[in-house]
Design a protein around this motif. Structure first.
Motif, PDB file in Angstrom:
ATOM      1  N   UNK A 105     -35.883   7.094 -10.734  1.00  0.00           N
ATOM      2  CA  UNK A 105     -36.380   8.369 -10.232  1.00  0.00           C
ATOM      3  C   UNK A 105     -35.802   8.578  -8.841  1.00  0.00           C
ATOM      4  N   UNK A 106     -35.537   9.798  -8.523  1.00  0.00           N
ATOM      5  CA  UNK A 106     -34.927  10.128  -7.235  1.00  0.00           C
ATOM      6  C   UNK A 106     -35.802   9.666  -6.072  1.00  0.00           C
ATOM      7  N   UNK A 107     -37.108   9.765  -6.226  1.00  0.00           N
ATOM      8  CA  UNK A 107     -38.003   9.406  -5.126  1.00  0.00           C
ATOM      9  C   UNK A 107     -37.932   7.927  -4.762  1.00  0.00           C
ATOM     10  N   UNK A 108     -37.429   7.083  -5.651  1.00  0.00           N
ATOM     11  CA  UNK A 108     -37.280   5.667  -5.332  1.00  0.00           C
ATOM     12  C   UNK A 108     -36.117   5.430  -4.374  1.00  0.00           C
ATOM     13  N   UNK A 109     -35.174   6.361  -4.337  1.00  0.00           N
ATOM     14  CA  UNK A 109     -33.978   6.220  -3.505  1.00  0.00           C
ATOM     15  C   UNK A 109     -34.025   7.084  -2.257  1.00  0.00           C
ATOM     16  N   UNK A 110     -34.724   8.174  -2.345  1.00  0.00           N
ATOM     17  CA  UNK A 110     -34.830   9.097  -1.212  1.00  0.00           C
ATOM     18  C   UNK A 110     -36.282   9.123  -0.776  1.00  0.00           C
ATOM     19  N   UNK A 111     -36.582   8.307   0.224  1.00  0.00           N
ATOM     20  CA  UNK A 111     -37.979   8.122   0.631  1.00  0.00           C
ATOM     21  C   UNK A 111     -38.366   8.890   1.888  1.00  0.00           C
ATOM     22  N   UNK A 112     -37.376   9.467   2.579  1.00  0.00           N
ATOM     23  CA  UNK A 112     -37.689  10.237   3.776  1.00  0.00           C
ATOM     24  C   UNK A 112     -36.620  11.307   3.997  1.00  0.00           C
ATOM     25  N   UNK A 113     -36.892  12.199   4.927  1.00  0.00           N
ATOM     26  CA  UNK A 113     -35.994  13.334   5.150  1.00  0.00           C
ATOM     27  C   UNK A 113     -34.609  12.897   5.652  1.00  0.00           C
ATOM     28  N   UNK A 114     -34.550  11.884   6.494  1.00  0.00           N
ATOM     29  CA  UNK A 114     -33.256  11.417   7.014  1.00  0.00           C
ATOM     30  C   UNK A 114     -32.375  10.890   5.879  1.00  0.00           C
ATOM     31  N   UNK A 115     -32.983  10.166   4.946  1.00  0.00           N
ATOM     32  CA  UNK A 115     -32.230   9.656   3.799  1.00  0.00           C
ATOM     33  C   UNK A 115     -31.749  10.810   2.931  1.00  0.00           C
ATOM     34  N   UNK A 119     -27.793  11.472   2.038  1.00  0.00           N
ATOM     35  CA  UNK A 119     -27.284  11.582   0.658  1.00  0.00           C
ATOM     36  C   UNK A 119     -26.704  12.973   0.392  1.00  0.00           C
ATOM     37  N   UNK A 120     -27.354  13.999   0.909  1.00  0.00           N
ATOM     38  CA  UNK A 120     -26.847  15.358   0.717  1.00  0.00           C
ATOM     39  C   UNK A 120     -25.488  15.519   1.392  1.00  0.00           C
ATOM     40  N   UNK A 121     -25.332  14.981   2.583  1.00  0.00           N
ATOM     41  CA  UNK A 121     -24.050  15.060   3.284  1.00  0.00           C
ATOM     42  C   UNK A 121     -22.963  14.328   2.498  1.00  0.00           C
ATOM     43  N   UNK A 122     -23.286  13.131   1.997  1.00  0.00           N
ATOM     44  CA  UNK A 122     -22.319  12.372   1.189  1.00  0.00           C
ATOM     45  C   UNK A 122     -21.933  13.138  -0.073  1.00  0.00           C
ATOM     46  N   UNK A 123     -22.921  13.743  -0.703  1.00  0.00           N
ATOM     47  CA  UNK A 123     -22.668  14.490  -1.932  1.00  0.00           C
ATOM     48  C   UNK A 123     -21.774  15.692  -1.667  1.00  0.00           C
ATOM     49  N   UNK A 124     -22.064  16.461  -0.623  1.00  0.00           N
ATOM     50  CA  UNK A 124     -21.244  17.634  -0.328  1.00  0.00           C
ATOM     51  C   UNK A 124     -19.849  17.237   0.148  1.00  0.00           C
ATOM     52  N   UNK A 125     -19.718  16.110   0.857  1.00  0.00           N
ATOM     53  CA  UNK A 125     -18.381  15.609   1.224  1.00  0.00           C
ATOM     54  C   UNK A 125     -17.584  15.269  -0.038  1.00  0.00           C
ATOM     55  N   UNK A 126     -18.229  14.608  -0.997  1.00  0.00           N
ATOM     56  CA  UNK A 126     -17.560  14.265  -2.256  1.00  0.00           C
ATOM     57  C   UNK A 126     -17.178  15.527  -3.025  1.00  0.00           C
ATOM     58  N   UNK A 127     -18.045  16.519  -3.020  1.00  0.00           N
ATOM     59  CA  UNK A 127     -17.752  17.789  -3.693  1.00  0.00           C
ATOM     60  C   UNK A 127     -16.530  18.459  -3.068  1.00  0.00           C
ATOM     61  N   UNK A 128     -16.516  18.521  -1.747  1.00  0.00           N
ATOM     62  CA  UNK A 128     -15.377  19.149  -1.044  1.00  0.00           C
ATOM     63  C   UNK A 128     -14.073  18.391  -1.266  1.00  0.00           C
ATOM     64  N   UNK A 129     -14.146  17.080  -1.409  1.00  0.00           N
ATOM     65  CA  UNK A 129     -12.928  16.277  -1.591  1.00  0.00           C
ATOM     66  C   UNK A 129     -12.392  16.353  -3.020  1.00  0.00           C
TER      67      UNK A 129
END
Length: 165
Positions: A105-115, A119-129
């Motif tokens: 479940x996503x909540x097991x990996x994303x436990x706070x706003x900073x995380x 993850x969102x920054x990493x995902x959008x960087x991967x999308x742009x690349x």
């Protein structure tokens, strides 16, 4: 999409071009889980061994097939339940074949706003690349939300479905 008689994807018009998308993204074989020859075809291709891993995003309607095609010591990742949760998970069958099962479940990996932001920054960087390749996006005007839902249920869409206000 099976390669056995009665499951030829080129003659099955309900797949809507998804076979080509999946093959273009690196799959060796594509199957329709509804095909009666699905399990037989997978076992034939793997010479009876079964597959190393199953990623099941459907759940109730496909979980028993996952058990049928996984090899001894394989891993089943049950990450979705579009048809509902499997009604019964036979733990004895999992133990018999030493199957590892994960239900992330996503909540097991994303436990706070900073995380979440990281993850969102990493995902959008991967999308742009371009790491995800060409993404299929189906867009509907918000006024056609009912059609979008019907198309999702009928498996007529490919990729993400976005409603545009």
């Amino acid at each position: 999409m099976g390669e056995s008689p009665g499951c030829d994807g080129d003659r099955y018009d309900g797949f809507g071009g998804k076979k080509e998308v999946v093959l273009a993204n690196g799959a060796d074989h594509v199957f329709l889980a509804e095909c009666s020859q699905f399990v037989h075809s997978v076992l034939e291709i793997t010479e009876g061994r079964g597959v190393d891993a199953v990623f099941d995003g459907v759940g109730k309607d496909t979980f028993s097939y996952s058990l049928d095609v996984i090899r001894k010591g394989g891993k089943i990742v049950l990450y979705g339940s579009s048809s509902g949760q499997p009604e019964h998970i036979d733990h004895a069958a999992l133990r018999e074949k030493s199957i590892v099962m994960a239900t992330p479940t996503l909540s097991a990996y994303i436990t706070d706003h900073a995380t979440l932001e990281a993850y969102a920054a990493d995902t959008f960087d991967a999308l742009r690349s371009g790491i995800f390749g060409e993404l299929a996006i189906t867009r509907y005007p918000l006024s056609k939300a009912n059609q979008a839902q019907a198309d999702l249920e009928a498996r007529k869409t490919t990729g993400s479905v976005i409603l545009i206000p």
